[in-house]
Design an enzyme around this catalytic site. Structure first.
Site, PDB file in Angstrom:
ATOM      1  NE  ARG A 180      -2.669  -1.601   3.340  1.00  0.00           N
ATOM      2  CZ  ARG A 180      -2.953  -2.863   3.693  1.00  0.00           C
ATOM      3  NH1 ARG A 180      -3.707  -3.620   2.912  1.00  0.00           N
ATOM      4  NH2 ARG A 180      -2.503  -3.380   4.811  1.00  0.00           N
ATOM      5  CG  PHE A 240     -10.373  -8.341  -5.883  1.00  0.00           C
ATOM      6  CD1 PHE A 240     -11.380  -9.300  -5.883  1.00  0.00           C
ATOM      7  CD2 PHE A 240      -9.619  -8.173  -7.050  1.00  0.00           C
ATOM      8  CE1 PHE A 240     -11.624 -10.076  -7.012  1.00  0.00           C
ATOM      9  CE2 PHE A 240      -9.868  -8.938  -8.180  1.00  0.00           C
ATOM     10  CZ  PHE A 240     -10.863  -9.899  -8.165  1.00  0.00           C
ATOM     11  CG  ASP A 243     -14.699  -6.207  -1.637  1.00  0.00           C
ATOM     12  OD1 ASP A 243     -13.464  -6.303  -1.556  1.00  0.00           O
ATOM     13  OD2 ASP A 243     -15.473  -7.070  -1.185  1.00  0.00           O
ATOM     14  CB  SER A 244     -18.392  -9.315  -4.087  1.00  0.00           C
ATOM     15  OG  SER A 244     -17.390 -10.031  -3.391  1.00  0.00           O
ATOM     16  CG  ASP A 258      -4.836  -7.628  -2.733  1.00  0.00           C
ATOM     17  OD1 ASP A 258      -4.259  -8.719  -2.891  1.00  0.00           O
ATOM     18  OD2 ASP A 258      -4.960  -7.081  -1.623  1.00  0.00           O
ATOM     19  CB  CYS A 298      -2.724 -13.799  -1.195  1.00  0.00           C
ATOM     20  SG  CYS A 298      -4.486 -14.018  -1.448  1.00  0.00           S
TER      21      CYS A 298
HETATM   22  N1  SAH Z   1      -6.731  -5.222  -1.084  1.00  0.00           N
HETATM   23  C1  SAH Z   1      -7.373  -5.459   0.198  1.00  0.00           C
HETATM   24  C2  SAH Z   1      -7.561  -6.933   0.498  1.00  0.00           C
HETATM   25  C3  SAH Z   1      -8.362  -7.686  -0.531  1.00  0.00           C
HETATM   26  S1  SAH Z   1      -9.010  -9.200   0.058  1.00  0.00           S
HETATM   27  C4  SAH Z   1      -6.581  -4.735   1.289  1.00  0.00           C
HETATM   28  O1  SAH Z   1      -5.523  -4.150   0.998  1.00  0.00           O
HETATM   29  O2  SAH Z   1      -7.018  -4.762   2.445  1.00  0.00           O
HETATM   30  C5  SAH Z   1     -10.023  -9.710  -1.252  1.00  0.00           C
HETATM   31  C6  SAH Z   1     -11.376  -9.005  -1.345  1.00  0.00           C
HETATM   32  O3  SAH Z   1     -11.998  -9.463  -2.536  1.00  0.00           O
HETATM   33  C7  SAH Z   1     -12.371  -9.293  -0.236  1.00  0.00           C
HETATM   34  O4  SAH Z   1     -12.763  -8.077   0.358  1.00  0.00           O
HETATM   35  C8  SAH Z   1     -13.589  -9.947  -0.936  1.00  0.00           C
HETATM   36  O5  SAH Z   1     -14.827  -9.482  -0.405  1.00  0.00           O
HETATM   37  C9  SAH Z   1     -13.419  -9.481  -2.345  1.00  0.00           C
HETATM   38  N2  SAH Z   1     -13.943 -10.345  -3.410  1.00  0.00           N
HETATM   39  C10 SAH Z   1     -13.840 -11.685  -3.542  1.00  0.00           C
HETATM   40  N3  SAH Z   1     -14.328 -12.095  -4.736  1.00  0.00           N
HETATM   41  C11 SAH Z   1     -14.753 -10.987  -5.384  1.00  0.00           C
HETATM   42  C12 SAH Z   1     -15.333 -10.745  -6.664  1.00  0.00           C
HETATM   43  N4  SAH Z   1     -15.565 -11.739  -7.524  1.00  0.00           N
HETATM   44  N5  SAH Z   1     -15.627  -9.477  -7.013  1.00  0.00           N
HETATM   45  C13 SAH Z   1     -15.399  -8.459  -6.143  1.00  0.00           C
HETATM   46  N6  SAH Z   1     -14.827  -8.626  -4.933  1.00  0.00           N
HETATM   47  C14 SAH Z   1     -14.519  -9.863  -4.552  1.00  0.00           C
END
Ligand code: SAH
Length: 396
Positions: free
Chosen positions: A206, A225, A247-248, A297, A337
């Site tokens: 970040r 995400f 995000d979902s 991510d 990850c």
């Molecule tokens: N970048 C973030 C962490 C991401 S974790 C940080 O720095 O804190 C992954 C995220 O993806 C989660 O919040 C989850 O809700 C979301 N997610 C999972 N599948 C998804 C999809 N198909 N579309 C949108 N978001 C999704």
């Protein structure tokens, strides 16, 4: 004392101080869940002391390779103290720190994050479950803190035959709290959030994102995400004009909006989309929307190497779409990850995404997890997070 006798030749990984014994390596012997067992080679030579997991494919997790070591409360407390002290003078730029990172700290099946004055722990093996009270007391003792919340709701518990457990293990009070990361304020909820509440492993990425946004003057940012908006805050702090966070999870987006406000960013600089990333990227492509920076991510798509092939296609797809809607000169911040995808394979996936998207890119930076999530020499499985910062090279 229960003894686990290995099959001939199966002692090799333990001799290299790798801390797992798989079910297929065992010739005979067993124990109760979490019971300390002595692991021997086929000819009876001592190899290690470990915790027995009757149901898991990882049947024994090693506590010690020293024959004279007693596995008792003082020993486990010393491991906790060592993990906490190891990080004490690292000057991490946050009061959110991973204090115990499982095998990498000699404590397989234990993850502990500290958020300000609150500890959050996940006990994911029979061994740590059995020693939970000792470990909890040791954590308070080593940190001088009084609050410990348990988030033993990770899927790994199921593989061990353990039920999900959450709630205050020591102390109590509010589960919503705020941490400082790189001087930014970030709200999270240790009871409601993903994992222990926040993704501390992406802390350095970040900061790097904020730096590249500032150095390159990137203006229009897409954070895919986004979870609670860590990268969105970073991009705005780096001087981006506007960030779209996708995000979902509705609650994650609500926290993201709150986090932007907490850092004093005007709401007009942010858009939040409760949507699927893949569908959103396709829609942006159709609509001709373009971005100066895109963060990708995604959640763990390949937990183990067995899932790698399908996951590789999913990674390639989102990276291809992102590269297509990136302005020439724009930057892709892309991560995986997945323990099942090596850094090398991830590089190849992003490279083939570029070929399919018919764009080239310059790799500005290769990234891993933050140092409080260490990989050790003896446990390469500890590597899971990798990232690439790629600039879409302008067409000549
Ligand atoms: N970048 C973030 C962490 C991401 S974790 C940080 O720095 O804190 C992954 C995220 O993806 C989660 O919040 C989850 O809700 C979301 N997610 C999972 N599948 C998804 C999809 N198909 N579309 C949108 N978001 C999704």
């Amino acid at each position: 004392m229960k003894i686990i006798r290995l099959k001939p030749g199966k002692e090799k990984s333990l001799l290299r101080r790798h801390p797992w014994v798989f079910d297929g390596a065992i010739a005979k012997g067993g124990g109760d869940p979490g019971e300390t067992v002595r692991v021997e080679s086929h000819d009876g030579a001592f190899l290690a002391w470990g915790a027995f997991s009757p149901q898991s494919r990882i049947r024994v997790r090693v506590w010690s390779f020293e024959q004279t070591q007693r596995i008792d409360a003082p020993f486990l407390a010393s491991l906790v103290k060592r993990a906490v002290e190891l990080r004490a003078n690292w000057n991490l730029p946050s009061d959110g720190v991973r204090l115990v990172h499982g095998e990498s700290d000699g404590l397989p099946g234990l993850v502990v994050d500290r958020y300000g004055d609150t500890l959050v722990a996940q006990f994911t093996s029979c061994g740590t479950e059995r020693w939970k009270a000792v470990l909890a007391d040791a954590l308070l003792e080593a940190t001088g803190l009084q609050r410990l919340y348990e988030r033993s709701d990770a899927s790994a518990r199921g593989l061990e035959g353990l039920p999900e457990v959450t709630g205050w293990l020591r102390g109590g009070g509010e589960t919503a709290l705020t941490i400082q990361e790189h001087g930014w304020r970030l709200g999270l909820d240790v009871a409601q959030g993903h994992k222990t509440g926040y993704y501390l492993d992406q802390r350095d990425s970040r900061r790097d994102c904020a730096d590249w946004v500032r150095r390159l003057g990137l203006r229009e940012v897409l954070n895919c995400f986004s979870y609670t908006g860590g990268f969105s805050v970073a991009a705005l702090a780096g001087g981006a004009e506007h960030v779209t966070s996708i995000d979902s999870s509705g609650p994650a987006l609500a926290q993201a909006a709150a986090n932007l406000a907490l850092n004093g960013f005007d709401a007009a600089r942010a858009t939040f989309l409760d949507a699927d990333v893949n569908a959103s990227l396709r829609r942006f492509l159709e609509e001709g929307r373009r971005f100066d920076a895109i963060v990708l991510d995604p959640p763990k798509l390949a937990p183990t190497a067995a899932h790698a092939e399908r996951a590789a296609r999913a990674y390639k797809d989102i990276n291809r779409l992102a590269l297509k809607i990136l302005e020439p000169g724009g930057v892709l911040f892309t991560y995986s990850c997945s323990g099942g995808i090596s850094a090398d394979l991830f590089h190849k996936i992003v490279a083939s995404a570029g070929i399919d998207a018919r764009v080239d890119g310059a790799i500005l930076q290769r990234l891993g997890g933050a140092p409080d999530h260490p990989m050790t020499l003896a446990f390469p499985e500890g590597e899971y997070l990798k990232g690439l910062v790629v600039m879409r090279t302008p067409v000549a």
